[in-house]
Motif scaffolding. Structure first.
Motif, mmCIF file in Angstrom:
data_model
loop_
_atom_site.group_PDB
_atom_site.id
_atom_site.type_symbol
_atom_site.label_atom_id
_atom_site.label_comp_id
_atom_site.label_asym_id
_atom_site.label_seq_id
_atom_site.Cartn_x
_atom_site.Cartn_y
_atom_site.Cartn_z
ATOM 1 N N LYS A 1 7.578 -2.172 -6.220
ATOM 2 C CA LYS A 1 6.160 -2.287 -5.895
ATOM 3 C C LYS A 1 5.952 -3.378 -4.844
ATOM 4 N N PRO A 2 5.014 -3.193 -3.931
ATOM 5 C CA PRO A 2 4.729 -4.243 -2.951
ATOM 6 C C PRO A 2 4.024 -5.415 -3.625
ATOM 7 N N PRO A 3 4.109 -6.621 -3.050
ATOM 8 C CA PRO A 3 3.434 -7.770 -3.666
ATOM 9 C C PRO A 3 1.930 -7.632 -3.721
ATOM 10 N N ARG B 1 -0.847 -2.097 -0.287
ATOM 11 C CA ARG B 1 -0.680 -1.752 1.126
ATOM 12 C C ARG B 1 -1.656 -0.641 1.487
ATOM 13 N N VAL B 2 -2.431 -0.858 2.536
ATOM 14 C CA VAL B 2 -3.409 0.125 2.999
ATOM 15 C C VAL B 2 -2.959 0.607 4.375
ATOM 16 N N LEU B 3 -2.635 1.892 4.477
ATOM 17 C CA LEU B 3 -2.144 2.470 5.717
ATOM 18 C C LEU B 3 -3.080 3.584 6.179
ATOM 19 N N THR B 4 -3.515 3.501 7.408
ATOM 20 C CA THR B 4 -4.301 4.566 8.022
ATOM 21 C C THR B 4 -3.357 5.478 8.788
ATOM 22 N N GLY C 1 7.230 6.397 -8.930
ATOM 23 C CA GLY C 1 6.707 5.418 -9.877
ATOM 24 C C GLY C 1 5.642 4.494 -9.346
ATOM 25 N N LEU C 2 5.075 4.749 -8.177
ATOM 26 C CA LEU C 2 4.045 3.886 -7.605
ATOM 27 C C LEU C 2 2.660 4.478 -7.825
ATOM 28 N N GLN C 3 1.655 3.615 -7.837
ATOM 29 C CA GLN C 3 0.265 4.040 -7.953
ATOM 30 C C GLN C 3 -0.298 4.228 -6.547
ATOM 31 N N VAL C 4 -0.750 5.452 -6.246
ATOM 32 C CA VAL C 4 -1.124 5.802 -4.883
ATOM 33 C C VAL C 4 -2.515 6.417 -4.881
ATOM 34 N N LEU D 1 -3.337 -0.560 -7.610
ATOM 35 C CA LEU D 1 -2.933 0.390 -6.580
ATOM 36 C C LEU D 1 -1.831 -0.237 -5.729
ATOM 37 N N ASP D 2 -0.756 0.504 -5.550
ATOM 38 C CA ASP D 2 0.337 0.023 -4.719
ATOM 39 C C ASP D 2 0.168 0.457 -3.267
ATOM 40 N N TYR D 3 -0.258 1.695 -3.070
ATOM 41 C CA TYR D 3 -0.409 2.230 -1.719
ATOM 42 C C TYR D 3 -1.726 2.995 -1.617
ATOM 43 N N VAL D 4 -2.417 2.793 -0.509
ATOM 44 C CA VAL D 4 -3.616 3.561 -0.165
ATOM 45 C C VAL D 4 -3.371 4.166 1.209
ATOM 46 N N LEU D 5 -3.460 5.500 1.303
ATOM 47 C CA LEU D 5 -3.263 6.200 2.562
ATOM 48 C C LEU D 5 -4.570 6.879 2.954
#
Length: 379
Positions: free
Chosen positions: A4-6, A9-12, A37-40, A137-141
């Motif tokens: 998991k990232p610290p 992370r928000v990526l467009t 296993g990440l929350q996206v 949330l680990d990643y937001v795309l």
């Protein structure tokens, strides 16, 4: 399982050129990350709603979604829906109503306010999840439309990173130049933390020389930002949305699914490697003697500067080189083989350094065709 990232992370996912695989890359990378296993969370900010379709989430008229969040101030938590096929993956759908949001947002007199609506909604949603004790949330795309209107500006202001899918064709080079300049404008005026962090080569056909040469040019321009993994052309990737699925669940053994899984792994591990390279080293830290390769010595006992430089350059390539790294490389430049120049990614990745003109860097070989036409005219 991926680490998991610290922090979230928000990526467009953006590209002004249409048909390059923005939506396909956004949904398949999101599914791959969630399967590991990440929350996206996927925010569909394209009025066509293709990302919502691919993830099996309804986005008909009057379905709460991105339009209600941007225009009506609806909390993001009330618009988010779980993906039925992938655990840990959520979606904020988009409907055709979002096409009219541009005109409604334009009525807001404050420019900064009207392009910061999505950023505030996302920040509130992350804080609300934390208050409720839900997994972070680990990643937001964010899947953007192929334009640079107010909706895309909202997505760029809400993110800290831009992921650019690039189709392996010649027109992609011209589109990349224009997109880089526009992102630079957003960075200077609206979001100083924004950066192009990842470039993904899509629709890659290794059988054609054109695809290989375009890929080489993009890697030359962004040596530390282009993923090693390329996404091949695949019928299964195109078929999956018609079943309301991503290729990750539609055909997990397909070459496209395996490529997106590897790209997601590279996206995560590359980020952790950059963080580790940028982390300050404690003053009292003791180096592991087994991790240091001793430099060869000259007969007189002096250290060979060429060997020292060869050990220094790869370390600088892990991220953007610091001034100290550049000085260290320069000191050993006299002893390094002059036929091989070290990479200088900072001059290219820095969005404020001026335009990157890729159009003149590569052109197809037309000598054969022109010679044939000249012979025909003489005949």
């Amino acid at each position: 399982m991926l680490p998991k990232p610290p922090q979230t992370r928000v990526l467009t996912v953006a590209n002004q050129k249409g048909g390059v695989g923005k939506t396909t890359s956004a949904v398949n990378l999101a599914a791959a990350l969630a399967q590991c296993g990440l929350q996206v969370l996927v925010l569909d900010v394209d009025p066509q709603g293709n990302a919502s379709t691919a993830l099996g989430v309804a986005h008909e008229d009057r379905t709460p979604g991105t339009y209600e969040v941007l225009v009506e101030g609806l909390p993001l938590s009330e618009a988010v829906r779980p993906c039925p096929d992938v655990r840990g993956l959520e979606v904020c759908p988009a409907s055709i109503d979002l096409a009219g949001a541009e005109m409604e947002l334009a009525q807001e007199p404050d420019m900064v306010a009207r392009v910061s609506l999505l950023s505030r909604a996302l920040a509130d949603h992350v804080a609300e999840r934390e208050e409720q004790g839900r997994p972070r949330l680990d990643y937001v795309l964010l899947d953007c439309p192929p334009s640079l209107g107010l909706i895309t500006l909202n997505a760029l202001v809400a993110a800290r990173e831009v992921l650019i899918p690039i189709q392996c064709e010649y027109y992609a080079l011209e589109g990349l130049t224009q997109l880089r300049n526009n992102i630079g404008l957003v960075q200077r005026s609206l979001n100083p933390q924004l950066e192009i962090s990842t470039i993904l080569l899509t629709m890659y056909d290794a059988r054609t020389r054109l695809a290989r040469e375009v890929a080489d040019e993009v890697r030359r321009a962004f040596p530390t930002r282009v993923l090693d993994t390329t996404i091949p052309r695949s019928v299964r990737i195109s078929e999956a949305p018609s079943h309301g699925e991503t290729v990750m669940t539609y055909d997990p053994g397909n070459s496209g699914a395996l490529s997106y899984l590897q790209a997601a792994r590279e996206l995560v591990e590359g980020h952790h490697a950059r963080l580790a390279a940028a982390a300050p080293v404690p003053a009292d830290a003791v180096e592991d003697p087994e991790a240091v390769v001793p430099a060869p010595a000259e007969p007189g006992g002096a250290t060979d500067p060429a060997a020292t430089a060869e050990q220094t350059v790869p370390v600088a390539r892990l991220g953007q080189p610091e001034p100290s790294d550049a000085a260290e490389v320069e000191e050993g430049a006299d002893a390094v083989d002059q036929t091989e120049e070290p990479e200088q990614p900072a001059a290219v990745v820095d969005l404020r350094s001026g335009p990157l003109d890729l159009r003149g860097s590569w052109t197809p070989d037309r000598s054969t065709a022109s010679g044939r036409r000249a012979a025909e005219r003489r005949a």
